[in-house]
Design an enzyme around this catalytic site. Structure first.
Site, PDB file in Angstrom:
ATOM      1  N   THR A   1      72.739  25.498  14.692  1.00  0.00           N
ATOM      2  CA  THR A   1      71.926  25.631  15.901  1.00  0.00           C
ATOM      3  C   THR A   1      70.650  26.385  15.549  1.00  0.00           C
ATOM      4  OG1 THR A   1      73.948  25.661  17.204  1.00  0.00           O
ATOM      5  CG2 THR A   1      71.997  26.536  18.282  1.00  0.00           C
TER       6      THR A   1
ATOM      7  N   TYR B   1      84.189  34.649   7.073  1.00  0.00           N
ATOM      8  CA  TYR B   1      83.749  33.974   8.297  1.00  0.00           C
ATOM      9  C   TYR B   1      84.661  32.784   8.623  1.00  0.00           C
ATOM     10  CZ  TYR B   1      80.444  31.937  11.672  1.00  0.00           C
ATOM     11  OH  TYR B   1      79.845  31.431  12.807  1.00  0.00           O
TER      12      TYR B   1
ATOM     13  N   VAL C   1      83.239  44.917  19.987  1.00  0.00           N
ATOM     14  CA  VAL C   1      84.335  44.089  20.515  1.00  0.00           C
ATOM     15  C   VAL C   1      85.659  44.375  19.799  1.00  0.00           C
ATOM     16  CG1 VAL C   1      83.945  42.097  18.996  1.00  0.00           C
ATOM     17  CG2 VAL C   1      84.811  41.725  21.319  1.00  0.00           C
TER      18      VAL C   1
ATOM     19  N   GLY D   1      72.690  38.505  20.781  1.00  0.00           N
ATOM     20  CA  GLY D   1      72.397  37.719  19.572  1.00  0.00           C
ATOM     21  C   GLY D   1      71.552  36.500  19.910  1.00  0.00           C
ATOM     22  N   PHE D   2      71.376  35.664  18.897  1.00  0.00           N
ATOM     23  CA  PHE D   2      70.525  34.475  19.066  1.00  0.00           C
ATOM     24  C   PHE D   2      71.093  33.527  20.137  1.00  0.00           C
ATOM     25  CE2 PHE D   2      70.422  30.092  16.960  1.00  0.00           C
ATOM     26  CZ  PHE D   2      69.352  29.653  17.729  1.00  0.00           C
TER      27      PHE D   2
ATOM     28  N   ARG E   1      95.364  39.945  30.849  1.00  0.00           N
ATOM     29  CA  ARG E   1      95.510  40.956  31.915  1.00  0.00           C
ATOM     30  C   ARG E   1      94.846  40.525  33.209  1.00  0.00           C
ATOM     31  NH1 ARG E   1      93.780  44.698  28.258  1.00  0.00           N
ATOM     32  NH2 ARG E   1      91.843  45.034  29.416  1.00  0.00           N
TER      33      ARG E   1
END
Ligand code: UDP
Length: 314
Positions: free
Chosen positions: A178, A148, A62, A15-16, A109
């Site tokens: 950003t 979000y 993910v 990503g960015f 873990r």
């Protein structure tokens, strides 16, 4: 900061911000595994990193269980611009709930540290300014931004649960607005919109009366802050704002960009999106004292950088 030569997982590494972080870690001498499902990230962002023998790209999600041998995990994977997450609400919630739990499980873990890329959105439409890390926020749990905002608030709570129950070392960084190269024209954020509109001679779309404020941090300062937060021993367990406290009104940003691009674009006023925060400005005293971090790129130099990026990439 700690010694280099770590084995690092960066989720959202194409990503960015993630791809700039991968580049910074490679430059430090770390070995980097980038996990990204390319929903908003792009292969072009990691073209340079792929030339390094110390970089591995793993195309995957993910929200599926993770199995890596690493020394630390940066969890950045999530749609992050309002236009992106409005269109991917469930995926945004999955990346920040299941995705965060998977990163925490991996950290538990392997006994490694995890840095959670959280957001100034956890403060919602803040009633106090500047925002300090101990402010609880003012968030609409059922509004259009809630996938979000609440996704990231859940992620922060999950980090604390794993810290308290499983002694996982976590650092939560709240990323403020950003900007920089590798932003996409279509991501809908204010700087890509204004810069591309100004370069194309189209009207600059001001939402509301443009009196709302934001504080813009250049991506090079952001990734330096993320790395310092990860590799500073005393940052364990901390919540840290990273952003540039140079607050400005959206309408003044439009004027700056119009002037810098020598554009004759008009300003066009459009309705303010629901729950659009009216002010945002980070209190960065914790980052300064704990990490010795402060932004170095002023808005003028940063805008030059992003304008030259969009001259070539739009
Ligand atoms: N904004 C605007 N015109 C645009 C895009 C955004 O006026 O074309 C405003 C938006 O309403 C918000 C601010 O700029 O107040 C920053 O929006 P952005 O989407 O970049 O990020 P946010 O900080 O809202 O997550």
């Amino acid at each position: 900061m700690s010694e280099s030569g770590k084995r690092v997982l960066v989720t959202g590494g194409a990503g960015f911000i993630g791809s700039h972080l991968c580049d910074a870690l490679l430059a430090r001498g770390d070995e980097v595994i980038c996990l990204d499902n390319l929903s908003t990230g792009h292969r072009d962002n990691i073209a340079g990193a792929l030339e390094s023998g110390a970089f591995t790209f793993d195309e995957g999600d993910v929200s599926e269980p993770l199995d890596y041998k690493v020394d630390c995990v940066f969890h950045l994977a999530s749609p992050a611009s309002p236009v992106d997450y409005y269109g991917m609400q469930v995926e945004t919630m999955r990346a920040n709930s299941l995705g965060t739990m998977n990163c925490l499980e991996l950290a538990r873990r392997t006994g490694c540290r995890m840095l959670m890329a959280s957001t100034s959105e956890v403060y919602g439409d803040p009633q106090v300014t500047p925002q300090r890390e101990d402010y609880f926020g003012h968030v609409n749990p059922v509004g259009p931004r809630s996938c979000y905002d609440e996704g990231k608030r859940f992620a922060e709570a999950a980090c604390k649960a794993y810290e308290r129950e499983h002694d996982v070392e976590v650092v939560i960084v709240r990323i403020f607005n950003t900007y920089g190269s590798r932003m996409r024209k279509s991501d809908g954020r204010v700087i890509p919109n204004f810069v591309c509109q100004a370069l194309d001679g189209e009207p600059l779309t001001i939402y509301g009366d443009g009196g709302q404020t934001r504080s813009f941090c250049h991506v090079s300062d952001m990734v330096r802050g993320l790395a310092q937060a990860m590799f500073t021993a005393d940052a364990a367990g901390q919540v840290i704002n990273i952003g540039n406290p140079n607050e400005m009104r959206v309408i003044d940003l439009a004027g700056r960009i119009r002037k810098k691009t020598a554009s004759s674009s008009e300003m066009e006023f459009k309705p303010l999106p629901e729950d659009d925060p009216m002010q945002r400005n980070p209190d960065i005293s914790k980052a300064m004292s704990l990490l010795g971090w402060a932004p170095e790129v002023d808005l003028d130099a940063g805008l030059d950088d992003v304008i030259s990026w969009f001259r070539e990439n739009r």
